[in-house]
Design an enzyme around this catalytic site. Structure first.
Site: not given
Length: 232
Positions: A88, A115, A137, A141, A173, A210
Site C-alpha cells: 500500500e 508500489d 481505485d 474516466k 462496486d 471494508t
C-alpha cells in the site's frame, strides 16, 4: 544490475496530517514488518525475497492495496498458519494498518509501504498461494482506464508470482471495473470460477466488509465478488 523501469504512479501517497499515535506506529513498527529489501535502492539486483525465512515456511498470501488494513488483519487473525504480505503506497493507510496490528497482536504479517509492482519484482515465481485485490481505485474516466490494476502491466507480474491453482479474489462496486477484470484477468492465465449469479453477488464465507464497501453500500452501489484460479 537490473535496469530500473520507468513507472508512472498516479495514486495518493499521503492525505491528511497523521495523528501523533500514527507517527509513532510508523517510527516504531514499520521497519520490523518489512518483507525484506524491496526498493530499488536497497535491492538493485532485484534479488528475490526469502519468503520461507520470513514466514517460517508458511503459505504466503498477498493483498494489493490494503486500504485501512481491516481485511488484512482479519485474515491474519483467522489464518495464523499463513503469512500475509500487504502492499500500500498511501502512508495514511499504512499507519492505520499498523495501529490495527498492534491492537490485534497478529504476528504473521509483512508490510510494503509502496508500489505493488516493486514488491512483485522481488517475489519469487510461483510463491503466492492467494491474492486479494479489494476495491481498487476505479479510475472512472475512460482515458484513465489504463491506470487500473487490471491491466497487463500489473496482471502479468501478479500471474508470475502466483502458484498454479492459487486463488485471486477481486471485489469492486464499479460495473465497468467488473467488465475489464473479466476481460483482462483470464488473458494472464486465470480461470473465473463464477457459474451462477450468486457466485459474484454473495461475498466469500470469510469476508470482512471494508470501509470502502460500506461507503459503496451507503451510496447505493452493488458489490461484486470475483474469484479466479491460476492455471497450471
Amino acid at each position: 544490475m537490473t535496469t530500473r523501469p520507468h513507472r508512472n504512479f498516479y495514486g495518493r501517497i499521503k492525505g491528511k496530517t497523521l495523528k501523533d499515535s500514527q507517527r509513532t506506529y510508523l517510527a516504531e513498527d514499520l521497519a520490523d514488518l518489512s518483507p525484506g529489501p524491496v526498493s530499488w535502492d536497497d535491492n538493485p539486483e532485484r534479488t528475490p525475497l526469502d519468503l520461507d525465512a520470513l514466514f517460517d515456511g508458511k503459505p504466503v498470501w498477498l493483498e494489493v492495496g490494503f486500504g485501512g488494513g481491516e481485511h488484512m488483519v482479519h485474515q491474519a487473525a483467522q489464518n495464523p498458519d499463513v503469512g500475509i504480505i500487504g502492499a500500500e503506497p498511501y502512508i495514511n493507510g499504512v499507519a492505520m494498518l499498523l495501529g490495527k496490528i498492534r491492537r490485534a497482536a497478529v504476528t504473521n504479517l509483512a508490510v510494503h509501504p509502496g508500489d505493488a509492482r516493486d514488491l512483485m519484482d522481488v517475489l519469487p515465481s510461483a510463491s503466492i498461494a492467494r491474492a486479494f485485490l479489494l476495491y481498487p481505485d476505479p479510475w472512472p474516466k475512460a482515458r484513465h482506464h489504463r491506470r487500473r490494476f487490471v491491466t497487463p502491466e500489473h496482471l502479468a507480474p501478479l500471474a508470475r508470482v502466483m502458484k498454479p491453482g492459487a486463488m485471486l479474489r477481486v471485489a469492486t462496486d464499479i460495473p465497468d471495473y467488473v467488465r475489464q477484470t473479466l476481460e483482462e484477468v483470464p488473458k494472464q492465465g486465470f480461470d473465473w470460477t463464477g457459474e451462477t449469479a450468486a457466485d459474484w453477488r454473495i461475498p466469500w464465507d470469510d469476508w470482512l466488509s471494508t470501509r470502502y464497501e460500506q461507503k459503496a453500500l451507503r451510496e447505493g452501489r452493488t458489490p461484486h465478488y470475483l474469484t479466479f484460479v491460476r492455471r497450471g
